[in-house]
Design an enzyme around this catalytic site. Structure first.
Site, PDB file in Angstrom:
ATOM      1  N   MET A  32       0.638  -1.064   0.043  1.00  0.00           N
ATOM      2  CA  MET A  32       0.057  -0.031   0.137  1.00  0.00           C
ATOM      3  C   MET A  32       0.901   1.258   0.050  1.00  0.00           C
ATOM      4  O   MET A  32       1.627   1.531   0.818  1.00  0.00           O
ATOM      5  CB  MET A  32      -0.934  -0.047   1.271  1.00  0.00           C
ATOM      6  CG  MET A  32      -1.874   1.234   1.193  1.00  0.00           C
ATOM      7  SD  MET A  32      -2.938   1.202   0.020  1.00  0.00           S
ATOM      8  CE  MET A  32      -3.105   3.084  -0.177  1.00  0.00           C
ATOM      9  N   GLU A  42       4.700   0.739  -5.683  1.00  0.00           N
ATOM     10  CA  GLU A  42       4.404   1.620  -4.612  1.00  0.00           C
ATOM     11  C   GLU A  42       5.049   2.930  -4.717  1.00  0.00           C
ATOM     12  O   GLU A  42       4.238   3.889  -4.452  1.00  0.00           O
ATOM     13  CB  GLU A  42       4.476   0.952  -3.155  1.00  0.00           C
ATOM     14  CG  GLU A  42       3.768  -0.573  -3.226  1.00  0.00           C
ATOM     15  CD  GLU A  42       2.246  -0.541  -3.649  1.00  0.00           C
ATOM     16  OE1 GLU A  42       1.522   0.589  -3.421  1.00  0.00           O
ATOM     17  OE2 GLU A  42       1.890  -1.576  -4.040  1.00  0.00           O
TER      18      GLU A  42
HETATM   19  N1  PHE Z   1      -3.357   0.595  -3.859  1.00  0.00           N
HETATM   20  C1  PHE Z   1      -2.683  -0.744  -3.524  1.00  0.00           C
HETATM   21  C2  PHE Z   1      -1.803  -0.875  -4.720  1.00  0.00           C
HETATM   22  O1  PHE Z   1      -2.215  -1.508  -5.685  1.00  0.00           O
HETATM   23  C3  PHE Z   1      -3.498  -1.948  -3.305  1.00  0.00           C
HETATM   24  C4  PHE Z   1      -4.448  -1.980  -1.996  1.00  0.00           C
HETATM   25  C5  PHE Z   1      -5.628  -1.869  -2.095  1.00  0.00           C
HETATM   26  C6  PHE Z   1      -3.742  -2.542  -0.986  1.00  0.00           C
HETATM   27  C7  PHE Z   1      -6.592  -1.822  -1.171  1.00  0.00           C
HETATM   28  C8  PHE Z   1      -4.512  -2.469   0.215  1.00  0.00           C
HETATM   29  C9  PHE Z   1      -6.001  -2.360   0.249  1.00  0.00           C
HETATM   30  O2  PHE Z   1      -0.729  -0.437  -4.884  1.00  0.00           O
HETATM   31 ZN    ZN Z   2      -1.308   0.162  -6.958  1.00  0.00          ZN
END
Ligand code: PHE
Ligand code: ZN
Length: 877
Positions: free
Chosen positions: A282, A317
């Site tokens: 995340m 990320e």
């Molecule tokens: N936004 C994160 C990613 O793709 C994915 C994610 C979504 C992580 C929901 C945790 C909860 O990089």
């Molecule tokens: Zn992402």
């Protein structure tokens, strides 16, 4: 990033029950309205404790626009409200479901709330939760409302000030977003830290970590000469496994500067590894939280694929800092704005740091294995969905991987320079804003001067287009004509479809010379039917189409087996070469599954030539000789008989194994570099070694078992060890149990490796896999509360086509049971086990009935979460 693994079962009381229909509301994109109230600033004060944490929130709120609607703050059953104040006085508030509603007369106010939450009881792993003695958060998409009352939507951006206080011994490290501006000791052995993030952000990017962690520290000098302190936080014992992640991070930071002109914007960048995590990782601003599977690696415990995945996810990320954090999403329907673009960015990064051709093959293999079935089944949705019940269900291969393919097509039609002009404009125009997919395309248009309107349909129309291609050659006139036709099948909610612009990189290869007689050109097929003429076609032409997989479509080209065989050896585009082999194999496999006679000779000759080629690198060979998986074969069939597909594929594997025994043995034995050599050549050699072993096993089981055991025992790295075990698990030989036991004993204290042990057995191609998996579900190391572990057993099993579709229906019953039980703990993870059930309509009648019944049993189970409810009801519809 998506993921494809604690503790023990909590007691039933902690399982939250959602009442059925009334709460399962459908949210629609067309209903979007800007927020009624903005929150320019928020101050959070955490009194941390594993069982009982107090959260004090101070929000400065501002009326947005001319309206008299009240302030609505999202909450959750998890929050116990202690107090609420408006401008220092007791607030007159009311609850509407889980929303806290306050009538405000002025233009702005200061709202204070105090809540109590219970991190240790949070099995959903959304909000603030406990993992292995530490406390951490996950807020995307809607987890922040499980921490405090707040307008939990991505278009409300706030400046955060965070104070956190906790026990100094249990939580020596206190982290949040931005910069630590102060810290000190409190009473009773507690200490505190103040964090400030200067960049306004939506609440889904908020993060906090408290735990007993150590850091691998390093630094990076940005292109403008600023020094950034980097830290990867893990438990002390895991420090030696963090270097690859650190190296990957620095590579990614340099790459984003070079390729996109984007530099990091704070003085600190932190990554924290946690062992209980719903997804891959995340992108919280400056405090990325990672599933430990995507941080920790060394040669003994991680495969080459794990190393690649770590590089990919760390980069992904990191890249979000611009594509996601600096420019975020207006609403969750726009999820692909950040995810599709960021996947495209991490894929391009992977291609640049390794072998671009092999990377493209791998990315397409994932797209076909996960996204194509999604597009064909009951859960099909556009890259920008129009509605959802639970947004967590839309973190899909369609939004991520197909979204990335859409960006790739835009990159292809614009070319790198115009594309870059477009992204520069996108970042500068929308910096600090919450944007939409339309904003993105508009910025690319304005930056490049190219009208991209026709391409927008890729965001709104679901389904994988099929393209028919037929090449007509006039030898006397030395011309050729390519006839193209596109077709889009209906998908749920989209009965009739429109033609789409499909960019097809195409070349003609001379059958005799093997040269490009008509060099590669970009054809954009944008009508239902279209013909393209070629001149100077001096010899029999072979059609090389969708080179580099320039469009995410299914190509149905009229090409004879001898033409495919020739292309497999001569095509000047490595992807197209791979594709010719796949096509050749697919025909033989489908014929076999339909009970027709199979000509395996062309496939055997093509594999032989590939193995013996001096010009191809081993990684490419390893990919090229891999047969399409059983589920990919199933996707190409009208009526699916999993048993027939399995027999067809095994028969072809056996034919290859017995015809090419010597060549496969040579490939299996080819000298490897030491296990810590991660060069593409060394990785490719290891890959080819195991793929060859698998084919040998298909024809000579006991010989393969000996070879596999020897590879297993001699391995100085996890790639060879896991590869050998992966072959052995499907065999009957005595070496199987010895190796499985030895593997377990050696790695019993390493959860990420034990995940592999579960996954290998759940992926086994055996008649008794269901029995084995049922036994494994009773194993003391199988814990439902850990997403990685659950995925390694149940997720892997659901993807094991032959075993899941066991003729007696027990595979369906097992997975259905897992979903129902997991739903009580972690609905997000449970819902992600549902997609394998989506294929029931196309199954042969016996299995179809059993599968539908299993879905109906899930649907009938009391207190189903909206996550599972949505997936199951759509699968049945
Ligand atoms: N936004 C994160 C990613 O793709 C994915 C994610 C979504 C992580 C929901 C945790 C909860 O990089
Ligand atoms: Zn992402």
């Amino acid at each position: 990033m998506l993921d494809v693994r604690t503790t023990t079962l909590p007691d039933a009381q902690t399982a939250p029950e959602a009442p059925l229909s009334p709460t399962h509301v459908t949210i629609r994109r067309e209903d979007y309205r800007p927020p009624d109230w903005l929150v320019p600033e928020i101050q959070l004060d955490f009194q941390l404790d594993t069982d009982e944490t107090r959260v004090l929130a101070t929000l400065s709120v501002e009326r947005n626009g001319d309206h008299d609607r009240p302030l609505r703050l999202d909450g959750d059953d998890q929050l116990k409200l202690i107090a609420a104040k408006v401008d220092g006085g007791d607030a007159a508030y009311r609850m509407d479901g889980s929303q806290l509603v306050i009538d405000l007369s002025g233009e702005r106010a200061t709202i204070e709330t105090e809540v109590e939450i219970a991190p240790a009881a949070n099995t959903k792993l959304m909000g603030l939760y406990a993992s292995g003695g530490m406390l951490c958060t996950q807020c995307e998409a809607e987890g922040f409302r499980r921490i405090t009352f707040f307008p939990d939507r991505p278009d409300v951006l706030s400046k955060y000030r965070v104070r956190m206080e906790g026990d100094a011994q249990r939580f020596p490290v206190l982290l949040s977003n931005g910069n630590r501006v102060a810290h000190g000791n409190a009473t009773d052995g507690r200490h505190w830290a103040d964090w400030e993030d200067p960049y306004p952000k939506p609440c889904y990017l908020f993060a906090l970590v408290a735990g007993d962690l150590e850091a691998n520290r390093d630094s990076f000098i940005t292109m403008s000469g600023r020094k950034v302190d980097l830290a990867i936080w893990v438990r002390e014992a895991d420090l030696p496994k963090t270097q690859h992640a650190m190296n990957s991070l620095k590579l990614a930071m340099a790459w984003d500067e070079k390729v996109y002109g984007r530099e990091y914007d704070l003085d600190q960048f932190n990554i924290v590894a946690v062992s209980d995590f719903n997804m891959g990782a995340m992108e919280n601003k400056s405090l990325n939280i990672f599933n430990s599977a995507y941080v920790l690696a060394d040669q003994e415990t991680a495969t080459d694929a794990d190393f690649d995945n770590i590089a990919r996810v760390v980069a992904h990320e990191y890249f979000h800092n611009w594509s996601g954090d600096r420019v975020t999403c207006r609403d969750w329907f726009q999820l692909s704005l950040k995810e599709g673009f960021t996947v495209f960015r991490d894929q391009s990064f992977g291609a640049d740091i390794g072998s671009a051709a092999v990377k493209r093959i791998e990315d397409v293999r994932v797209l076909r294995a996960v996204q194509f079935p999604e597009d064909q089944g009951p859960l099909a949705h556009p890259v920008r969905p129009d509605s959802y019940i639970e947004i967590s269900n839309f973190y899909t291969a369609t939004v991520y991987n197909k979204g990335a393919e859409v960006i790739r097509m835009l990159h292809t039609v614009l070319g790198p320079d115009k594309f870059r002009a477009g992204t520069d404009l996108y970042f500068s125009r929308h910096d600090g804003e919450a944007a939409t997919c339309d904003d993105f395309v508009k910025a690319l248009e304005d930056g490049s001067g190219v009208d991209l309107t026709p391409f927008k349909i890729w965001y709104s129309q679901a389904g994988t287009p099929k393209v028919r291609a037929r090449l007509e050659h006039d030898a006397a006139a030395k011309t050729a004509t390519l006839h193209l036709e596109q077709h889009e099948d209906p998908t749920p909610g989209q009965a009739s479809k429109q033609p789409m612009p499909i960019p097809l990189k195409t070349a003609l290869i001379g059958n005799e010379s093997g040269h490009e007689i008509c060099p590669e050109q970009l054809i954009v097929l944008d009508k239902a039917r279209q013909s393209v003429a070629f001149q100077n076609v001096t010899e029999r032409p072979l059609l090389s189409i969708n080179r580099g997989f320039s469009a995410p479509v299914i190509i149905q080209a009229e090409r004879q087996p001898d033409e495919l065989e020739r292309l497999a050896q001569t095509d000047t585009d490595p992807f197209a070469r791979y594709e010719a082999m796949q096509d050749l194999m697919m025909r033989a496999l489908i014929a076999g599954a339909q009970g027709e006679s199979v000509d395996s000779d062309a496939v055997i000759r093509a594999i032989d030539a590939t193995l013996k080629s001096n010009s191809l690198d081993p990684a490419f060979k390893g990919e090229a000789i891999l047969l399409p998986s059983e589920s990919i074969i199933a996707d190409r069939m009208q009526i699916v008989d999993p048993g027939a597909i399995h027999r067809s594929r095994e028969a072809l594997r056996a034919a290859i194994g017995s015809a090419l025994g010597d060549a496969l043995l040579a490939a299996h034995r080819s000298d490897g570099a030491p296990g810590d050599d991660l060069s593409p050549h060394a990785k490719g050699t290891r890959r080819l070694r195991t793929v060859s072993l698998g084919l040998i096993a298909a024809s000579e089981e006991s010989k393969a078992a000996r070879l596999a055991k020897a590879q297993f025992d001699a391995a100085d790295n996890m790639t060879d060890r896991q590869g050998a075990l992966g072959v052995l698990v499907s065999l009957e030989a005595p070496e199987r149990k010895d190796a499985l036991d030895a593997f377990y004993e050696r790695f019993r204290d390493d959860p990420l490796v034990i995940d592999k042990w579960f996954a290998l057995q759940a992926a086994a191609q055996r008649a008794d896999t269901v029995d084995q998996v049922l036994k494994l579900a009773q194993h003391p190391d199988f814990v439902m509360t850990n997403p990685n572990r659950l995925r390694s057993l149940a997720g892997t099993f659901g993807a094991n086509h032959w075993a899941f579709h066991s003729a007696d229906g027990r595979g369906y019953a097992f997975l259905a049971e897992m979903i129902v039980v997991a739903d009580k703990l972690n609905p997000q993870i449970a819902a992600r086990l549902v997609p394998p059930f989506g294929r029931w309509r196309r199954l042969e009648p016996k299995r179809r009935d059993m599968m539908r019944q299993a879905l109906e049993r899930i649907a009938a189970s009391p207190g189903l979460s909206k996550d599972v409810y949505e997936q199951v009801s759509k699968s049945l519809a």
